[in-house]
Each structure stands twice: as structure tokens, then as C-alpha cells.
Design a protein around this motif. Structure first.
Motif, PDB file in Angstrom:
ATOM      1  N   UNK A 199       0.824  -1.209   0.000  1.00 54.37           N
ATOM      2  CA  UNK A 199       0.000   0.000   0.000  1.00 54.37           C
ATOM      3  C   UNK A 199       0.858   1.258   0.000  1.00 54.37           C
ATOM      4  N   UNK A 200       0.235   2.358  -0.380  1.00 53.31           N
ATOM      5  CA  UNK A 200       0.854   3.656  -0.251  1.00 53.31           C
ATOM      6  C   UNK A 200       1.321   4.266  -1.561  1.00 53.31           C
ATOM      7  N   UNK A 201       1.668   5.534  -1.482  1.00 53.86           N
ATOM      8  CA  UNK A 201       2.062   6.301  -2.660  1.00 53.86           C
ATOM      9  C   UNK A 201       3.333   5.767  -3.302  1.00 53.86           C
ATOM     10  N   UNK A 202       4.341   5.444  -2.504  1.00 54.45           N
ATOM     11  CA  UNK A 202       5.593   4.932  -3.060  1.00 54.45           C
ATOM     12  C   UNK A 202       5.364   3.624  -3.799  1.00 54.45           C
ATOM     13  N   UNK A 203       4.550   2.750  -3.216  1.00 51.07           N
ATOM     14  CA  UNK A 203       4.253   1.470  -3.863  1.00 51.07           C
ATOM     15  C   UNK A 203       3.494   1.689  -5.169  1.00 51.07           C
ATOM     16  N   UNK A 204       2.565   2.653  -5.175  1.00 52.72           N
ATOM     17  CA  UNK A 204       1.803   2.956  -6.389  1.00 52.72           C
ATOM     18  C   UNK A 204       2.725   3.432  -7.501  1.00 52.72           C
ATOM     19  N   UNK A 205       3.621   4.330  -7.170  1.00 56.27           N
ATOM     20  CA  UNK A 205       4.530   4.867  -8.188  1.00 56.27           C
ATOM     21  C   UNK A 205       5.494   3.798  -8.684  1.00 56.27           C
ATOM     22  N   UNK A 206       5.921   2.896  -7.792  1.00 58.90           N
ATOM     23  CA  UNK A 206       6.810   1.824  -8.225  1.00 58.90           C
ATOM     24  C   UNK A 206       6.096   0.868  -9.170  1.00 58.90           C
ATOM     25  N   UNK A 207       4.848   0.539  -8.838  1.00 59.99           N
ATOM     26  CA  UNK A 207       4.076  -0.333  -9.733  1.00 59.99           C
ATOM     27  C   UNK A 207       3.877   0.339 -11.092  1.00 59.99           C
ATOM     28  N   UNK A 208       3.607   1.631 -11.087  1.00 61.48           N
ATOM     29  CA  UNK A 208       3.408   2.362 -12.325  1.00 61.48           C
ATOM     30  C   UNK A 208       4.665   2.331 -13.189  1.00 61.48           C
ATOM     31  N   UNK A 209       5.809   2.583 -12.570  1.00 62.26           N
ATOM     32  CA  UNK A 209       7.039   2.609 -13.357  1.00 62.26           C
ATOM     33  C   UNK A 209       7.439   1.223 -13.835  1.00 62.26           C
ATOM     34  N   UNK A 211       5.274  -0.997 -14.693  1.00 66.67           N
ATOM     35  CA  UNK A 211       4.356  -1.194 -15.818  1.00 66.67           C
ATOM     36  C   UNK A 211       4.856  -0.462 -17.056  1.00 66.67           C
ATOM     37  N   UNK A 212       5.317   0.771 -16.877  1.00 68.94           N
ATOM     38  CA  UNK A 212       5.847   1.527 -17.998  1.00 68.94           C
ATOM     39  C   UNK A 212       7.054   0.834 -18.620  1.00 68.94           C
ATOM     40  N   UNK A 214       7.908  -2.455 -18.382  1.00 67.56           N
ATOM     41  CA  UNK A 214       7.779  -3.857 -18.772  1.00 67.56           C
ATOM     42  C   UNK A 214       6.538  -4.198 -19.591  1.00 67.56           C
ATOM     43  N   UNK A 215       5.450  -3.437 -19.428  1.00 68.46           N
ATOM     44  CA  UNK A 215       4.169  -3.936 -19.943  1.00 68.46           C
ATOM     45  C   UNK A 215       3.381  -2.996 -20.823  1.00 68.46           C
ATOM     46  N   UNK A 216       3.637  -1.692 -20.771  1.00 71.47           N
ATOM     47  CA  UNK A 216       2.753  -0.780 -21.477  1.00 71.47           C
ATOM     48  C   UNK A 216       2.789  -0.992 -22.991  1.00 71.47           C
ATOM     49  N   UNK A 217       3.936  -1.384 -23.534  1.00 69.32           N
ATOM     50  CA  UNK A 217       4.038  -1.565 -24.989  1.00 69.32           C
ATOM     51  C   UNK A 217       3.074  -2.629 -25.485  1.00 69.32           C
ATOM     52  N   UNK A 218       2.927  -3.704 -24.718  1.00 65.43           N
ATOM     53  CA  UNK A 218       2.057  -4.815 -25.124  1.00 65.43           C
ATOM     54  C   UNK A 218       0.666  -4.727 -24.511  1.00 65.43           C
ATOM     55  N   UNK A 219       0.355  -3.609 -23.858  1.00 65.46           N
ATOM     56  CA  UNK A 219      -0.886  -3.509 -23.091  1.00 65.46           C
ATOM     57  C   UNK A 219      -2.127  -3.763 -23.942  1.00 65.46           C
ATOM     58  N   UNK A 220      -2.171  -3.198 -25.139  1.00 63.35           N
ATOM     59  CA  UNK A 220      -3.364  -3.354 -25.986  1.00 63.35           C
ATOM     60  C   UNK A 220      -3.670  -4.820 -26.253  1.00 63.35           C
ATOM     61  N   UNK A 221      -2.636  -5.625 -26.489  1.00 61.73           N
ATOM     62  CA  UNK A 221      -2.838  -7.028 -26.842  1.00 61.73           C
ATOM     63  C   UNK A 221      -2.959  -7.932 -25.617  1.00 61.73           C
ATOM     64  N   UNK A 222      -2.329  -7.541 -24.512  1.00 64.20           N
ATOM     65  CA  UNK A 222      -2.240  -8.432 -23.357  1.00 64.20           C
ATOM     66  C   UNK A 222      -3.290  -8.166 -22.284  1.00 64.20           C
ATOM     67  N   UNK A 223      -3.929  -7.012 -22.300  1.00 60.85           N
ATOM     68  CA  UNK A 223      -4.768  -6.633 -21.169  1.00 60.85           C
ATOM     69  C   UNK A 223      -5.979  -7.529 -20.991  1.00 60.85           C
ATOM     70  N   UNK A 229      -0.007 -11.398 -16.667  1.00 59.25           N
ATOM     71  CA  UNK A 229       0.009 -10.125 -15.920  1.00 59.25           C
ATOM     72  C   UNK A 229       0.089  -8.935 -16.855  1.00 59.25           C
ATOM     73  N   UNK A 230      -0.904  -8.787 -17.726  1.00 55.78           N
ATOM     74  CA  UNK A 230      -0.845  -7.757 -18.753  1.00 55.78           C
ATOM     75  C   UNK A 230      -1.495  -6.449 -18.374  1.00 55.78           C
ATOM     76  N   UNK A 231      -2.138  -6.383 -17.207  1.00 54.65           N
ATOM     77  CA  UNK A 231      -2.766  -5.134 -16.783  1.00 54.65           C
ATOM     78  C   UNK A 231      -1.840  -4.398 -15.816  1.00 54.65           C
ATOM     79  N   UNK A 232      -2.174  -3.154 -15.527  1.00 57.64           N
ATOM     80  CA  UNK A 232      -1.299  -2.343 -14.675  1.00 57.64           C
ATOM     81  C   UNK A 232      -1.484  -2.649 -13.190  1.00 57.64           C
ATOM     82  N   UNK A 233      -2.640  -3.138 -12.802  1.00 63.90           N
ATOM     83  CA  UNK A 233      -3.017  -3.368 -11.399  1.00 63.90           C
ATOM     84  C   UNK A 233      -2.922  -2.070 -10.589  1.00 63.90           C
ATOM     85  N   UNK A 234      -3.169  -0.948 -11.246  1.00 56.03           N
ATOM     86  CA  UNK A 234      -3.137   0.343 -10.567  1.00 56.03           C
ATOM     87  C   UNK A 234      -4.494   0.776 -10.021  1.00 56.03           C
TER      88      UNK A 234
END
Length: 462
Positions: A199-209, A211-212, A214-223, A229-234
Motif C-alpha cells: 500500500x501507499x504512494x511509493x508502492x503505487x509509483x513503483x508499480x506504475x514505473x 508497468x511503464x 515492462x508492460x505498457x508496450x504490449x498492453x493493448x494485446x495483453x490486457x 500479468x498484462x494489466x497495470x493493477x493500478x
């Protein structure tokens, strides 16, 4: 106890960065102390499920740390607690992020009125959204009814850059209620809690980065792939305000590719549903479009309970419902599949499912959740065609092609290989470990659903 010139009352903005209301509170304090306050309202706390309470509790702990231990936690009705705290510390203004849900608006009107009687200024700065609900309208000044034109106008409207933290911020140290943090700790110790993310802001930002990277490029096809694990879980972090969508959009700027564009569109859907709820408060629990007025629904507690517990006999439905219970989260594609099964295979009115989801989802947002349910049921804005009935077998085969998602959450079928797990009735020995037979015949119930929809659509009710 230290005095405070202004109060920052946190609600759905449990973070320190990119928080315009914090800057406004600091400016109003003019070098004095800012009291950061959270009010634990028993009316909301007691009504949430254990997973939701635990997620809020964990986030409050992280937020207290982010504010150097100076988060004041009080318990009670905000209309009584906030004015009492203001009087206690001698503050002259209360600062909040503007709330736009029906319940939040009612609560804030009551608090603002009580503060006004005491001569205390009520200041709303920013919202939980990149573009505040009600800000995007068409050429006639009316709200958009369909997502695609809204999304174009939303992008054209734009949003400000992330807010910076005020310099020389001085935080007041004010005691919390004796039982406030005890209640928080107790929520984190309840039995049978799901596995919660950090939980928390630091954890949120780490998950976001992550995702950026490792996963955002394939997000359209994998989500849509439930087995990957193709979604951001944000979404749990966005729900509680540990991260603001404006922060995400700023870091998406300049990124090309369909993955980044698709993720931006998903953020827009969240904002669209918030806008719909702002303009149509009754749509939180009533059909936005009464085109299906007169529709007949079933009241079968045993079938509803089987759905809730993941015992319908349709593997991908059961896997998703068990994911909800074990993680407090469900893959987005599976939310549509399970909602379709409840409303169109079991013929149950959508609020029954929406309430169950809100009880268990740690990202349960009333605008997105309840309008998503109406999309499936065919009664909301941008509603799915009424004749679209998700086939739980083909959905499983398409979005869990090897059956890994099902086997992860339905151990009774762990011995069934590959995609055969989606049709256990065709596999010898599939029922040897206690998995139930289907509670209904999907083909028959699909025909029945279409019959009911056709009957009300042909009655002139639309």
C-alpha cells in the motif's frame, strides 16, 4: 498539541505528491502549521467488507509515514468531527479535493454548512480526476452520453501538469483518537484477508514505473488475457488516491504506440463514468436508460450464492469469482464475463452483483463499478447490445487458452490439462475432486435472456 492555521482533510487523496489541496492549505497557512486529517466514518467503515477495510487501513498507515507520522486520525461523523477539530486547533480554513459522488457531495455540504456557521472557510481544490466531472460538455453545453465523443473532448480539454509540493511545509502534530489507529491495526489482523498489494504512494509509483518499463508496450494485446500479468493493477491505488491519474498521464506524454494510447483510453473510461454519475446521481443504483423497464428478474438465493462462491460449474466464471475472494481484485475481462453470467444466465438484476463487487473489490469505485455493470446489463451509457451474452466457455478459451487462470483458482480442476479445463463435462475424471456440475445450461439461458429482452423492448417501454 500544536496549533494549525489550516486543515487538509484527506478522503480519496491519500498521498502527499501531486495534491493541489495540500498546496492550497499551505498557502492559506501562510507560514503556519497545516493539520493533515483523516476521519474514519463508522457509517462507511462498518459497511465495507474486510478486504476494503484492510486496504484502507494499510494505505492510512503508509500515508501517516509519508506525512512524517503527523496524520491525525479521528473517528466519527465528519459533520461533527471536522468542526470540532478546527475549533481545537484554531484553524480558519479547511481544504479538500472536491468530491463528486452523490454520497460525498451530501457529506461535504453538511460539513461545509457546519463550518460556515463557525466562520471557517471551506476550500475545494482539485478532484480525484484529471478533468473534474462536469467540466467536459458538448457544443450545446450538455453532458456527453456516449464515450467516444466524450473521449475526444476530454483529450481536447486537457489537464494541468502535476502539482508540486509546497516548499517549507510545516505540519501540525495533533493527537489522534485513542481507538483510531487501534481500529486500523485490527482491520489488518482480520481472519481470511485476501493477499493485498503493498500500500501507499511509493508502492503505487513503483508499480506504475514497472508497468511503464515492462508492460505498457504490449498492453493493448495483453490486457484481456486473464492468464497473464498484462494489466497495470493500478486501479486499487487510483481508487484510494495513492496516485493521481494526472501523474500517470504526464508520464505517458510523448510515448507512442497502441499500448500507451489504449491505457490512456482506459483512464478516460474511468473519468467518463465519473462524469456520468455527476450528471445523473440516481444512476449509482438505478438504470441510467429505462429502456428495459418491465424486465422480469429472478430471485434465487441459492444460485446467487453459488455465483458468489465460485460454484457455478463454469470454470472461468468460478475462477474469477474466487480470484475476487482471495485477492480483493478481479481481471477486467472477467468482470464482464461474471456480470454477464449473473444478469443473463441467472437473470438477476445487476445491483445484486454490483453490491457484491463493492463489498469485496479493493478498487471498488461506485461510478466505474456500477456503470460497468449497467454496460453489461444493457441499461447504461454505451451499453453493450442487449443481445450480447458472454459465453463462459468461449470467453475462457479465448482469454485463458491454456487454462492456467482456471487451474490457479480452481484447484479441483488442476488435473485437467490445457484448454480442456473450460469444458470439464467433456473430460473423463474431471469431476473426481468435487468440482460442481453446471448450475444452468448456458444455451438455454441465453435463449431465455433474449426472449425477456425482446419482450420488454417490443412493449413500447423504450
Amino acid at each position: 498539541m500544536s496549533r494549525a492555521a489550516s486543515v487538509l482533510w484527506l478522503r480519496r487523496d491519500l498521498r502527499r505528491g501531486d495534491l493541489p489541496a495540500l498546496g492550497a492549505a499551505a498557502s492559506a497557512a501562510d507560514g503556519g502549521n497545516v493539520l493533515v486529517l483523516f476521519v474514519l466514518d463508522p457509517a462507511l467503515w462498518d459497511g465495507g467488507g474486510p478486504a476494503r477495510r484492510a486496504w484502507l487501513a494499510a494505505t492510512l498507515e503508509a500515508t501517516r509515514e509519508a506525512y512524517d507520522g503527523r496524520l491525525c486520525l479521528r473517528v466519527g461523523d465528519p459533520a461533527e468531527v471536522v468542526p470540532a477539530v478546527v475549533e481545537e486547533v484554531g484553524a480558519t480554513s479547511v481544504h479538500v479535493s472536491r468530491e463528486t459522488t452523490p454520497a460525498g457531495v451530501r457529506r461535504d455540504k453538511a460539513v461545509a454548512a457546519a463550518l460556515g456557521e463557525a466562520g471557517v472557510e471551506w476550500v475545494e481544490t482539485g478532484t480525484p480526476y484529471a478533468v473534474g466531472p462536469g467540466s467536459v460538455v458538448n457544443g450545446s453545453g450538455d453532458p456527453y452520453k456516449v464515450f467516444t465523443p466524450f473521449s475526444r473532448a476530454w483529450r481536447d480539454h486537457g489537464w494541468p501538469a502535476p502539482a508540486t509540493e509546497p516548499q517549507d511545509l510545516s505540519l501540525a502534530r495533533v493527537a489522534s483518537d485513542d481507538d483510531g489507529w487501534k481500529t486500523v491495526r485490527a482491520a489488518l489482523s482480520e481472519d481470511d484477508l485476501p493477499e493485498l498489494p503493498e500500500a501507499g504512494e511509493e508502492a503505487a509509483l513503483q508499480r506504475w514505473r514497472d508497468f511503464l518499463d515492462d508492460s505498457v508496450t504490449a498492453y493493448k494485446d495483453e490486457r484481456d488475457r486473464a492468464d497473464r500479468p498484462g494489466t497495470s493493477r493500478l486501479s486499487p491505488y487510483l481508487k484510494i488516491g495513492a496516485v493521481h491519474p494526472r501523474t500517470l498521464l504526464a508520464e505517458l506524454r510523448g510515448r507512442t504506440g497502441q499500448g500507451a494510447q489504449t491505457f490512456e483510453t482506459e483512464l478516460c473510461w474511468r473519468e467518463f463514468y465519473a462524469d456520468v454519475l455527476w450528471h445523473h446521481p440516481r444512476s449509482s443504483w438505478h438504470d441510467l436508460r429505462p429502456a428495459l423497464k418491465g424486465m422480469t428478474y429472478e430471485d434465487n438465493p441459492e444460485l446467487v450464492q453459488a455465483w458468489k462462491e465460485g460454484r457455478t460449474g463454469y470454470p472461468v466464471v468460478d475462477a474469477a469469482m474466487r480470484q475476487l475472494l482471495t485477492e480483493g481484485w478481479m481481471h477486467n475481462r472477467m468482470r464482464m464475463v461474471t456480470a454477464s453470467f449473473l444478469t443473463k444466465d441467472l437473470h438477476v438484476w445487476w445491483p445484486v452483483g454490483a453490491r457484491h463487487f463493492l463489498d469485496h473489490l479493493i478498487d471498488g469505485d461506485i461510478a466505474s463499478n456500477n456503470h460497468g455493470w449497467q454496460w453489461v446489463a444493457g441499461t447504461g451509457t454505451d451499453a453493450s447490445p442487449y443481445f450480447r451474452v458472454f459465453n463462459p466457455v468461449t470467453q475462457g478459451q479465448r482469454f485463458d487458452p491454456r487454462g492456467d487462470y482456471v487451474r490457479r483458482y480452481v484447484p479441483e480442476l488442476a488435473h485437467v490439462p490445457g484448454k480442456a479445463v473450460h469444458e470439464p463435462w467433456k473430460h473423463d475424471g474431471a469431476y473426481d475432486h468435487g468440482y460442481p456440475q453446471p448450475v444452468v445450461d448456458h444455451a438455454e439461458e441465453r435463449r431465455e435472456a433474449l426472449r425477456r429482452y425482446d419482450a420488454v423492448r417490443g412493449s413500447g417501454s423504450s
